[in-house]
Design a protein around this motif. Structure first.
Motif, PDB file in Angstrom:
ATOM      1  N   MET A   5       0.828  -1.194   0.000  1.00 12.57           N
ATOM      2  CA  MET A   5       0.000   0.000   0.000  1.00 12.57           C
ATOM      3  C   MET A   5       0.868   1.252   0.000  1.00 12.57           C
ATOM      4  SD  MET A   5      -3.252  -0.848   2.391  1.00 12.57           S
ATOM      5  CE  MET A   5      -4.120   0.616   1.864  1.00 12.57           C
ATOM      6  N   THR A   6       1.931   1.271   0.811  1.00 13.17           N
ATOM      7  CA  THR A   6       2.793   2.436   0.880  1.00 13.17           C
ATOM      8  C   THR A   6       3.419   2.718  -0.477  1.00 13.17           C
ATOM      9  OG1 THR A   6       3.255   2.028   3.204  1.00 13.17           O
ATOM     10  CG2 THR A   6       4.783   3.451   2.044  1.00 13.17           C
ATOM     11  N   SER A   7       3.851   1.689  -1.189  1.00 11.82           N
ATOM     12  CA  SER A   7       4.491   1.911  -2.480  1.00 11.82           C
ATOM     13  C   SER A   7       3.503   2.461  -3.503  1.00 11.82           C
ATOM     14  CB  SER A   7       5.141   0.624  -2.988  1.00 11.82           C
ATOM     15  OG  SER A   7       4.141  -0.340  -3.244  1.00 11.82           O
ATOM     16  N   ALA A   8       2.206   2.273  -3.291  1.00 11.98           N
ATOM     17  CA  ALA A   8       1.200   2.777  -4.215  1.00 11.98           C
ATOM     18  C   ALA A   8       0.762   4.193  -3.867  1.00 11.98           C
ATOM     19  CB  ALA A   8      -0.005   1.845  -4.221  1.00 11.98           C
ATOM     20  N   VAL A   9       1.293   4.765  -2.805  1.00 16.69           N
ATOM     21  CA  VAL A   9       0.914   6.109  -2.379  1.00 16.69           C
ATOM     22  C   VAL A   9       1.722   7.138  -3.165  1.00 16.69           C
ATOM     23  CG1 VAL A   9       0.856   7.736  -0.448  1.00 16.69           C
ATOM     24  CG2 VAL A   9       0.325   5.321  -0.054  1.00 16.69           C
ATOM     25  N   THR A  10       1.027   8.134  -3.680  1.00 21.75           N
ATOM     26  CA  THR A  10       1.704   9.262  -4.306  1.00 21.75           C
ATOM     27  C   THR A  10       1.344  10.525  -3.532  1.00 21.75           C
ATOM     28  OG1 THR A  10      -0.102   9.626  -5.871  1.00 21.75           O
ATOM     29  CG2 THR A  10       1.718   8.228  -6.608  1.00 21.75           C
ATOM     30  N   ILE A  11       2.314  11.415  -3.398  1.00 24.27           N
ATOM     31  CA  ILE A  11       2.107  12.688  -2.712  1.00 24.27           C
ATOM     32  C   ILE A  11       2.212  13.776  -3.771  1.00 24.27           C
ATOM     33  CG2 ILE A  11       2.913  14.228  -0.887  1.00 24.27           C
ATOM     34  CD1 ILE A  11       2.134  11.494   0.228  1.00 24.27           C
ATOM     35  N   GLU A  12       1.242  14.672  -3.794  1.00 27.72           N
ATOM     36  CA  GLU A  12       1.280  15.747  -4.789  1.00 27.72           C
ATOM     37  C   GLU A  12       0.813  17.065  -4.194  1.00 27.72           C
ATOM     38  OE1 GLU A  12      -2.968  15.310  -7.093  1.00 27.72           O
ATOM     39  OE2 GLU A  12      -1.347  13.997  -7.753  1.00 27.72           O
ATOM     40  N   ARG A  13       1.442  18.151  -4.664  1.00 29.87           N
ATOM     41  CA  ARG A  13       0.955  19.486  -4.319  1.00 29.87           C
ATOM     42  C   ARG A  13      -0.439  19.612  -4.893  1.00 29.87           C
ATOM     43  NH1 ARG A  13       4.427  24.088  -3.612  1.00 29.87           N
ATOM     44  NH2 ARG A  13       2.490  25.236  -3.322  1.00 29.87           N
ATOM     45  N   CYS A  14      -1.281  20.289  -4.179  1.00 29.28           N
ATOM     46  CA  CYS A  14      -2.689  20.344  -4.552  1.00 29.28           C
ATOM     47  C   CYS A  14      -3.288  21.601  -3.956  1.00 29.28           C
ATOM     48  CB  CYS A  14      -3.356  19.091  -3.990  1.00 29.28           C
ATOM     49  SG  CYS A  14      -5.117  18.966  -4.180  1.00 29.28           S
ATOM     50  N   SER A  15      -4.360  22.083  -4.534  1.00 32.21           N
ATOM     51  CA  SER A  15      -5.113  23.175  -3.939  1.00 32.21           C
ATOM     52  C   SER A  15      -6.068  22.604  -2.894  1.00 32.21           C
ATOM     53  CB  SER A  15      -5.924  23.915  -5.008  1.00 32.21           C
ATOM     54  OG  SER A  15      -6.857  24.786  -4.383  1.00 32.21           O
ATOM     55  N   PRO A  16      -6.169  23.257  -1.738  1.00 37.26           N
ATOM     56  CA  PRO A  16      -7.172  22.823  -0.768  1.00 37.26           C
ATOM     57  C   PRO A  16      -8.597  22.920  -1.320  1.00 37.26           C
ATOM     58  CG  PRO A  16      -5.568  24.267   0.263  1.00 37.26           C
ATOM     59  CD  PRO A  16      -5.320  24.325  -1.212  1.00 37.26           C
ATOM     60  N   ARG A  17      -8.766  23.667  -2.416  1.00 34.39           N
ATOM     61  CA  ARG A  17     -10.083  23.788  -3.037  1.00 34.39           C
ATOM     62  C   ARG A  17     -10.405  22.625  -3.977  1.00 34.39           C
ATOM     63  NH1 ARG A  17      -8.830  29.576  -2.770  1.00 34.39           N
ATOM     64  NH2 ARG A  17     -10.320  30.451  -1.285  1.00 34.39           N
ATOM     65  N   ASP A  18      -9.421  21.753  -4.259  1.00 29.40           N
ATOM     66  CA  ASP A  18      -9.710  20.542  -5.016  1.00 29.40           C
ATOM     67  C   ASP A  18     -10.811  19.795  -4.256  1.00 29.40           C
ATOM     68  OD1 ASP A  18      -8.616  18.214  -6.937  1.00 29.40           O
ATOM     69  OD2 ASP A  18      -9.063  17.395  -4.941  1.00 29.40           O
ATOM     70  N   PRO A  19     -11.851  19.336  -4.922  1.00 32.78           N
ATOM     71  CA  PRO A  19     -12.978  18.711  -4.211  1.00 32.78           C
ATOM     72  C   PRO A  19     -12.574  17.575  -3.259  1.00 32.78           C
ATOM     73  CG  PRO A  19     -13.574  19.094  -6.489  1.00 32.78           C
ATOM     74  CD  PRO A  19     -12.110  19.421  -6.367  1.00 32.78           C
ATOM     75  N   GLU A  20     -11.634  16.735  -3.673  1.00 30.95           N
ATOM     76  CA  GLU A  20     -11.218  15.643  -2.779  1.00 30.95           C
ATOM     77  C   GLU A  20     -10.435  16.182  -1.583  1.00 30.95           C
ATOM     78  OE1 GLU A  20     -10.566  11.508  -4.770  1.00 30.95           O
ATOM     79  OE2 GLU A  20      -9.480  13.047  -5.927  1.00 30.95           O
ATOM     80  N   ALA A  21      -9.616  17.198  -1.805  1.00 30.95           N
ATOM     81  CA  ALA A  21      -8.877  17.815  -0.698  1.00 30.95           C
ATOM     82  C   ALA A  21      -9.854  18.486   0.267  1.00 30.95           C
ATOM     83  CB  ALA A  21      -7.863  18.822  -1.229  1.00 30.95           C
ATOM     84  N   THR A  22     -10.819  19.194  -0.276  1.00 27.75           N
ATOM     85  CA  THR A  22     -11.831  19.850   0.559  1.00 27.75           C
ATOM     86  C   THR A  22     -12.582  18.814   1.393  1.00 27.75           C
ATOM     87  OG1 THR A  22     -12.062  21.704  -0.963  1.00 27.75           O
ATOM     88  CG2 THR A  22     -13.916  21.275   0.507  1.00 27.75           C
ATOM     89  N   ALA A  23     -12.890  17.678   0.805  1.00 23.86           N
ATOM     90  CA  ALA A  23     -13.587  16.618   1.547  1.00 23.86           C
ATOM     91  C   ALA A  23     -12.736  16.117   2.709  1.00 23.86           C
ATOM     92  CB  ALA A  23     -13.956  15.470   0.611  1.00 23.86           C
ATOM     93  N   LEU A  24     -11.427  15.958   2.492  1.00 25.28           N
ATOM     94  CA  LEU A  24     -10.542  15.535   3.586  1.00 25.28           C
ATOM     95  C   LEU A  24     -10.486  16.588   4.689  1.00 25.28           C
ATOM     96  CD1 LEU A  24      -7.588  14.026   1.526  1.00 25.28           C
ATOM     97  CD2 LEU A  24      -9.109  12.750   3.071  1.00 25.28           C
ATOM     98  N   ILE A  25     -10.354  17.842   4.302  1.00 26.27           N
ATOM     99  CA  ILE A  25     -10.290  18.924   5.296  1.00 26.27           C
ATOM    100  C   ILE A  25     -11.599  18.998   6.079  1.00 26.27           C
ATOM    101  CG2 ILE A  25     -10.082  21.425   5.583  1.00 26.27           C
ATOM    102  CD1 ILE A  25      -8.288  21.292   2.969  1.00 26.27           C
ATOM    103  N   THR A  26     -12.713  18.869   5.400  1.00 22.66           N
ATOM    104  CA  THR A  26     -14.021  18.893   6.057  1.00 22.66           C
ATOM    105  C   THR A  26     -14.152  17.732   7.041  1.00 22.66           C
ATOM    106  OG1 THR A  26     -14.998  19.997   4.149  1.00 22.66           O
ATOM    107  CG2 THR A  26     -16.521  18.875   5.644  1.00 22.66           C
ATOM    108  N   ALA A  27     -13.698  16.549   6.635  1.00 20.88           N
ATOM    109  CA  ALA A  27     -13.732  15.384   7.532  1.00 20.88           C
ATOM    110  C   ALA A  27     -12.835  15.613   8.744  1.00 20.88           C
ATOM    111  CB  ALA A  27     -13.313  14.124   6.777  1.00 20.88           C
TER     112      ALA A  27
END
Length: 156
Positions: A5-27
């Motif tokens: 699972m760790t090897s399949a993880v990618t980290i990327e710069r992103c806007s907090p306004r990206d819908p998936e990022a916003t969902a994580l922040i809201t959670a």
């Protein structure tokens, strides 16, 4: 299974306004407010995360956002903010990868110290931060001592 699972993880710069990022922040905000009174929650809003002094990343597995973190450049130190991993993805090494990303970004920015504030009973987070070289410290910046906060720092 964790290594796969760790090897399949990618980290990327992103806007907090990206819908998936916003969902994580809201959670994350909902989780913190379920544990602590609002006056002891120091989570940044989406707008607060979208300023030039803050960099934001998401961790993705199979393209889906499963975690997030931010680095706030405070001038003479960096602050790790908005760290959150989807409960369904915990144990996959995402948290360690996100913390490592922030440490590297702080180093690249020439910040000598990295600090954070976290909840007093978020024991898994405490262990993660300590494994990453953080030690307990006192309040910093605008924070004051409170019943629900643990403050930590590490040299970059």
């Amino acid at each position: 299974m964790q290594d796969t699972m760790t090897s399949a993880v990618t980290i990327e710069r992103c806007s907090p306004r990206d819908p998936e990022a916003t969902a994580l922040i809201t959670a994350s905000h909902a989780f913190l407010l379920s544990k602590y009174p609002p006056e002891f929650s120091f989570a940044l809003s989406i707008d607060d995360l979208c300023v030039p002094s803050i960099r934001f990343w998401t961790a993705r597995i199979g393209g889906a956002a499963r975690g997030c973190v931010a680095l706030a450049d405070k001038g003479d130190y960096g602050e790790l903010k908005s760290m959150y991993v989807d409960p369904a993805a915990r144990g996959a090494g995402i948290g360690a990868l996100l913390v490592s990303t922030v440490i590297g970004a702080a180093r690249d920015a020439g910040l000598p110290m990295l600090r954070l504030e976290t909840g007093d009973d978020l024991y898994d987070a405490h262990r993660l931060y300590r494994r990453s070289g953080f030690v307990d410290c006192g309040p910093f910046g605008d924070y004051v001592e409170g019943p629900h906060s643990v403050f930590m720092e590490r040299p970059v």
